[in-house]
Structures are given as C-alpha cells and as structure tokens.
Design a protein around this motif. Sequence first.
Motif, mmCIF file in Angstrom:
data_model
loop_
_atom_site.group_PDB
_atom_site.id
_atom_site.type_symbol
_atom_site.label_atom_id
_atom_site.label_comp_id
_atom_site.label_asym_id
_atom_site.label_seq_id
_atom_site.Cartn_x
_atom_site.Cartn_y
_atom_site.Cartn_z
ATOM 1 N N GLU A 295 0.840 -1.511 0.076
ATOM 2 C CA GLU A 295 0.050 0.033 -0.088
ATOM 3 C C GLU A 295 0.738 1.128 0.199
ATOM 4 O OE1 GLU A 295 -2.730 -0.250 2.999
ATOM 5 O OE2 GLU A 295 -3.449 -1.764 3.094
ATOM 6 N N TYR A 296 2.014 1.251 0.937
ATOM 7 C CA TYR A 296 2.871 2.070 0.750
ATOM 8 C C TYR A 296 3.671 2.796 -1.264
ATOM 9 C CZ TYR A 296 6.411 5.597 2.190
ATOM 10 O OH TYR A 296 7.787 6.067 1.788
ATOM 11 N N VAL A 302 -0.406 9.400 1.200
ATOM 12 C CA VAL A 302 -1.623 8.789 1.700
ATOM 13 C C VAL A 302 -1.085 7.843 3.199
ATOM 14 C CG1 VAL A 302 -4.285 7.581 2.191
ATOM 15 C CG2 VAL A 302 -3.487 9.228 0.245
ATOM 16 N N THR A 303 -0.674 7.099 3.137
ATOM 17 C CA THR A 303 -0.195 5.723 3.418
ATOM 18 C C THR A 303 0.922 6.405 4.796
ATOM 19 O OG1 THR A 303 -0.068 4.628 2.718
ATOM 20 C CG2 THR A 303 0.917 4.062 4.113
ATOM 21 N N ARG A 304 1.261 7.610 4.362
ATOM 22 C CA ARG A 304 2.011 8.456 5.545
ATOM 23 C C ARG A 304 1.615 8.841 6.732
ATOM 24 N NH1 ARG A 304 5.304 10.741 2.205
ATOM 25 N NH2 ARG A 304 7.298 9.689 1.947
ATOM 26 N N ASN A 305 0.966 9.793 6.349
ATOM 27 C CA ASN A 305 -0.482 9.989 6.953
ATOM 28 C C ASN A 305 -1.364 9.649 8.237
ATOM 29 O OD1 ASN A 305 0.496 12.971 5.817
ATOM 30 N ND2 ASN A 305 -1.153 12.819 3.577
ATOM 31 N N ARG A 306 -1.382 8.076 6.877
ATOM 32 C CA ARG A 306 -2.834 7.481 8.248
ATOM 33 C C ARG A 306 -1.944 7.147 9.108
ATOM 34 N NH1 ARG A 306 -5.270 2.165 5.529
ATOM 35 N NH2 ARG A 306 -2.795 1.919 5.983
ATOM 36 N N LEU A 307 -0.326 6.514 8.855
ATOM 37 C CA LEU A 307 0.485 6.098 9.593
ATOM 38 C C LEU A 307 0.756 6.806 11.116
ATOM 39 C CD1 LEU A 307 2.595 3.783 7.802
ATOM 40 C CD2 LEU A 307 1.191 3.483 9.248
ATOM 41 N N TYR A 308 1.199 8.679 10.795
ATOM 42 C CA TYR A 308 0.698 9.377 11.111
ATOM 43 C C TYR A 308 -0.237 9.689 12.432
ATOM 44 C CZ TYR A 308 1.729 13.974 12.713
ATOM 45 O OH TYR A 308 2.049 15.168 14.374
ATOM 46 N N LEU A 309 -1.140 9.801 11.488
ATOM 47 C CA LEU A 309 -2.560 10.411 13.111
ATOM 48 C C LEU A 309 -2.636 9.102 13.622
ATOM 49 C CD1 LEU A 309 -4.701 11.240 9.870
ATOM 50 C CD2 LEU A 309 -3.579 12.371 11.180
ATOM 51 N N ASP A 310 -2.408 7.695 13.213
ATOM 52 C CA ASP A 310 -2.952 6.625 13.857
ATOM 53 C C ASP A 310 -1.985 6.813 15.169
ATOM 54 O OD1 ASP A 310 -4.668 5.882 12.409
ATOM 55 O OD2 ASP A 310 -3.414 3.704 11.030
ATOM 56 N N GLU A 313 -2.519 9.549 17.572
ATOM 57 C CA GLU A 313 -4.059 9.422 18.174
ATOM 58 C C GLU A 313 -3.691 8.241 19.536
ATOM 59 O OE1 GLU A 313 -8.360 6.838 17.573
ATOM 60 O OE2 GLU A 313 -6.917 6.791 15.600
#
Length: 384
Positions: A295-296, A302-310, A313
């Motif tokens: 996916e990366y 997108v994958t980087r931002n999702r990992l950062y947000l997770d 959190e």
Amino acid sequence: MAWNEPGNNGGRDKDPWGNNNRGGREQGPPDLDEVFAKLSRKFGGIFGNKRGPSSGGGAVGLGVIAVIAAAIWGFSGFYTVGEAERGVVLRFGKFYEMVDPGLNWKPTFIDDVELVNVQAIRSLRSSGLMLTKDENVLRVEMEVQYRVSDAQKYLFSVTNADDSLRQATDSALRAVIGDSTMDEALTRGRQTIRANTQTDIDKITDKYDMGILVVDVNFQSARPPEAVKDAFDDAIAAREDEERFVREAEAYSNDILPKATGRAERLKKEAEGYTEKVVNGALGEVAQFEKLLPEYNVAKEVTRNRLYLDTMERVYSNTSKVMVDSKSGGNLLYLPLDKLMNQSEGSKQQMSPSSSYGIELEKTENANPTPAAPRADSGRQGRY
C-alpha cells in the motif's frame, strides 16, 4: 534298739550277729566265715534244700538271682532324649553314634550317653583393657550369643568348646579394636567393629570345627579409663552437638532449597513467557509492515499520513492534556483539563458561605477579560 539289749530268755543278752552273751561274758566280733556260712544255709533253706549251697537247689537259686539281676540291668538301660537335645553315645569311652529325641536304650556299664541341648541360646561375655590403633586405652565389653550346631564336634573337637569360644572372642575383639581408632570405637564405628568381630569369630570356630554357631554379637560398651573419663565425656558431648548442628543445617537446607528451586522455576517460566510475548509481538509488527509495504508503494503520501495520525492517536490517548487549534485568532490554546478537574473537586469540598461571595466577584471580573498577548509559538498549529 541297742545291740546288747537285756532279754527275758534266762538273762541272756542278744547282739545283731545272733550270738548270746552267756554267763555275763563279753565276746569279740563274729567270724566272717561263720556269717557267710549262716547266710548260705538260709538261702538254701529258702529254695528247699538245707544241705548246703553246693547242691542243685542252690544252683537254681543263683539262676533266679541272675535273671533278676539281668532284668534290673535291662530296665536300667532305658533313657529319654528331649526334643531340644541330641544324644551322643559312647561305647567304652569312644564315640559310637548319635541318638535322636525319644525313648532309647543302652547297655548299662557298656555304653554311656551325653545329652547336649542344640536349641538353647547360650551367651558369654568378653571384656578388658584394649589398645586402639591411635595408641589409646579403652575398656571394651562384648557379649556373644551362640548355640550348638553339632553335638559330636562340640564334645570332642576341642577340650572345652565354651572356653575355646571365649578365648576366640577375646582374640578377635582385641584384633578388631587394634585396627580401629578411639573415635571409631566410641562413636560412629561401633557397628563396623561388631560386624568385623563376628566375622573373625566365625573364622576361628570354622577353623577349629568346634560345632558352634554364633548367632549374634553385641558390642555393649567402650569407655576410657576412669582417670580421663571426664575429658572423654566432654569430647563426646561436643561431637554430639556437632552432629546435631549438622542435622539442623541439613533440615534447614531441605526446607529452603525446594522453595528457592520453585521460585527460580517460576521466574524462568515468566521470562520464557515474556520472551515469547515480545518475539511474537515483533513478528506481528513485521508482518503488519510487510502488509503495509504494498500500500505504501502505491500511495506513499496517504499511507504516511495515516500512519502518523494513528501514532498520534495512540500517544494522545494516554494523556489528559488537550490541544485546541484556534483558527480565528491563530493562537494555540492549551487546556490543562486534569488540573482543572482536580481544582473543581477540591473547591467543592472546601466551599463555605464566606467564600461563595468571592467566587461571584471573580466571575464578574472575568466576564470581560482583556485580550491575551500573542504567544511566541502562535504560528504553530497542532494537529489532532
């Protein structure tokens, strides 16, 4: 009755030999030939002939006497051997045969019987001052229990089997004590000395073939001479204390070691479980990143931002602080909710009628607050 008793027959006195004292004259002892002659005449009269012992009736009387004597001789030969005994028959003083328990017969004046008890347990004691291996003198006492195993050998192998066994016991005991130290004879080596002494006694009895079986050997006592007895008692007491302390230490060790071993096993199992947990967690994360890699590669941003947000959190979920991004003024507000909540709880507990008025004044003054000065980090924006 007196020999010379006054009689009523003419004043004559009587004596046991049938002679009368006539006329008051005393006579000497009777002639033996005359006595035997009178006895012969009496026996001849009994068997029907008064002519003398040389006749035919006298021969018949002698035959009857011989028969009676033979019957007496025959009945005198019967004897009984007990259940626990064995009979040793001697014929003219020489060993002839062994006799079992029961009723038996022997020719009197020809055979002689020695009865020996082969089941009774006999005992003898041996004691004396003996020299040990380390040149100390001890008074040792020992008791030997034995029984007769062979009656013939017991009577004829040695002159006196009991005395020979006593001498053998004394010799064996002195030899064993001479090969032992004083400490062994007094304390820990008593059983060894007893066993070695019995072995040596068995060797001697077997060598001389005495017909004796040693049943048991009891090592009764071993003590020092009276002059040094007190010092030996102190040494023995100290040795006993040492053995007691050793036993107590062993008991304590036996109590502690199982507990320590169990605790070590528990820690080992926990460490192994923790190792498996960490390894499995790492393997899971590796597998997760391996799944995210495709996916990366397709959508890196997108994958980087999702990992950062997770990640953020997870981080902020463990804190009580809240960051608010003020879009209107461009200032970053910081709300310490944890302190505010603690202060509100404390104010409720400590509120009083006198302090309620001050709280109302504070609310009135803070109704129109002055604008706050811009912070140095107002250009930064927090993201949630």
